[in-house]
Design an enzyme around this catalytic site. Structure first.
Site, mmCIF file in Angstrom:
data_model
loop_
_atom_site.group_PDB
_atom_site.id
_atom_site.type_symbol
_atom_site.label_atom_id
_atom_site.label_comp_id
_atom_site.label_asym_id
_atom_site.label_seq_id
_atom_site.Cartn_x
_atom_site.Cartn_y
_atom_site.Cartn_z
ATOM 1 C CB CYS A 1 -1.046 0.002 1.213
ATOM 2 S SG CYS A 1 -2.079 1.149 0.844
ATOM 3 C CB CYS B 1 -3.592 3.091 -4.035
ATOM 4 S SG CYS B 1 -3.070 4.082 -2.634
#
Length: 527
Positions: free
Chosen positions: A279, A459
């Site tokens: 991430c 994301c």
């Protein structure tokens, strides 16, 4: 030296040093084999020196050198003869690859003994019960309910890690992101609540920490990655006190929100380490949500906010950068690229960054802080990096489309531990799991594999409370939006994307993804 255990009695590594010879002897190695020609590169330690050091340690050393791609039958024969005379062998070359390949060649015609005590056998063994592992098991069971699956993981808790950003922003309580592992384990799988010690891919076996040997027809490696907190000097002991926090840990994300709520002035620093990390947007997500709170509380003008990034850009996909730059300007963030956090002095609240000056010379930058949010460096777990399954960087080496291992046809990998060049996100694992499940199902049914992964990752960049820039992209940074632009413009901050993250994705995860439902992620089939 990173030692990769091929079998219980044979290991490989990159070029060894004289000190490594001492360590190998202490560990019980009786023979060292060098598969690297002398003078292959400048400064290389001569094999004669290694042999002399081995003799001093009362162990043997044998030189069977060959250049990459030029292994001969005579090399293999000499290697096989040497193995027969030794109890515990370690071989090395430049990276360990040649030493692995010659072992494979020497054993191609051998019948591998599997006379281990109490060997348990399964159709599929999955290492890791995180998002990738459980999703793959559930998807495979949807296709073939009778398949015998063993899932290996010592954890007692299962976490919805994307939720930790919202915990750090005061939106979620941490408890909302946790379940008992037993409650999310797919019905019908055998759960081995322990860790893997070594892989024996040529034997189709793994050995557990307790010595138990597990045999498989197909192996899936979904162990996730290692958060290397100790790679930053002083960080482990600083975390959770003196203003040092991280949303990358379940127990620390609430501390991030506590710091954001109580900070009325001073210096707030947010950091991002070198890639790859999972991430990649998470470090700046924490910053945006904190800044949004400070702005709404009227405190932002009293807080100096800085973002220190070891990389050179704010985000790797250019389409989303304009929206992020607008928020950096709105929150008056000072950005510092190619600055890598290397040390933290918690009690004195000082962070140290390695960088380069205008003459491209290395320098150390010291910065005081009142709040420091750290994203730790990340790498593959130790037991993965020491295996025969990895590339030179330590990640599981797979085909980026089929997710099949490049050497061992019955080994697969997905999620954060695979070396596929995509963003390491939950969304990527969600797209990969059906691909692996479908390909394994086809192999078990005797059909050629067809399912491919396109590199999709997502994301959701929480630029403020109530709005998200929903970045979705595949291999090569190609933008791959799920929704039409009239419904959600992914390159712009939208309310719909926030609703998706806060309200829809958590139940979708617990009750859909972990149950084998493949909404929006049916695998693409190669023609």
């Amino acid at each position: 030296m990173i030692r990769k255990q091929i079998t219980r009695h044979y290991s490989v590594s990159e070029q060894i040093s004289l000190e490594d010879v001492d360590r190998l002897a202490e560990s019980g190695v009786t023979l060292i084999i060098g598969n690297r020609p002398d003078n292959e590169e400048e400064g290389q330690l001569a094999f004669a020196e290694i042999a002399a050091r081995a003799e001093n340690n009362h162990i043997k050393a044998l030189h069977i050198p060959f250049a990459g791609g030029q292994m001969q039958a005579t090399d293999v024969a000499a290697f096989k003869a040497a193995l027969k005379e030794a109890d515990n062998v370690h071989a090395f070359c430049r990276t360990g690859n040649r030493s692995t390949l010659i072992w494979e060649a020497a054993n191609q015609s051998e019948v591998i003994s599997k006379a281990h005590d109490k060997v348990k056998e399964f159709d599929v063994v999955i290492v890791g019960a995180g998002t990738a592992g459980i999703s793959t098991a559930a998807s495979l069971l949807k296709r073939k309910p009778s398949v015998r699956i063993c899932l290996i993981d010592p954890a007692t808790d299962h976490f919805y890690q994307p939720g930790w950003t919202l915990v750090g922003g005061g939106v979620f309580k941490a408890e909302k992101t946790r379940r008992n592992m037993a409650d999310v384990m797919p019905k019908g799988v055998a759960w081995m609540k322990t860790s893997v010690k070594t892989f024996q891919p040529s034997d189709n076996q793994v050995t557990l920490e307790d010595g138990q040997v597990i045999a498989y027809q197909q192996l899936v490696v979904a162990s996730g990655l290692k958060l290397d907190w100790a790679a930053i000097e002083g960080l482990p002991e600083a975390l959770g006190r003196n203003g040092v926090t991280s949303n990358y840990r379940y127990d620390l994300a609430p501390y991030t929100w506590e710091l954001a709520k109580t900070l009325k002035g001073g210096k707030a620093i947010f950091t991002q380490p070198p890639m790859p990390i999972k991430c990649a947007g998470a470090p700046q997500k924490a910053m945006y949500l904190s800044c949004d709170h400070w702005l709404k509380q009227g405190a932002l003008d009293e807080i100096e906010v800085s973002f220190y990034n070891a990389g050179g850009v704010i985000f790797g996909v250019p389409d989303y950068v304009p929206a992020l730059n607008a928020y950096l300007e709105k929150y008056q963030v000072n950005t510092h690229f190619t600055h890598n956090l290397v040390k933290v002095d918690g009690p004195n609240q000082v962070a140290y960054f390695s960088a380069k000056d205008e003459n491209d010379q290395p320098v150390m930058i010291e910065k005081e802080f009142d709040m420091l949010h750290v994203c730790p460096p990340q790498c593959a777990p130790d037991f993965i990096r020491s295996s025969a399954l990895v590339d030179d960087a330590g990640w599981i080496d797979v085909d980026k489309e089929t997710l099949q291992h490049t050497t061992f046809d019955n080994v697969w990998s997905l999620g954060d531990v695979a070396n596929t060049p995509n963003a390491k996100t939950m969304a990527a694992a969600r797209k990969q799991a059906p691909v692996v499940a479908q390909n394994i199902f086809d192999v078990l049914e005797g059909r050629p594999i067809k399912a491919i992964y396109d590199g999709y990752g997502s994301c959701p960049l929480t630029v403020e409370r109530g709005k998200i820039v929903l970045a979705e992209f595949g291999y090569g940074g190609v933008v791959m939006p799920t929704f039409p632009s009239w419904l959600n413009k992914g390159t712009k901050p939208t309310r719909l994307a926030w609703i998706l993250k806060e309200d829809l994705l958590p139940p979708f995860y617990w009750h859909g993804m972990l149950k084998g439902y493949e909404w929006f992620v049916k695998p693409t089939m190669r023609k």
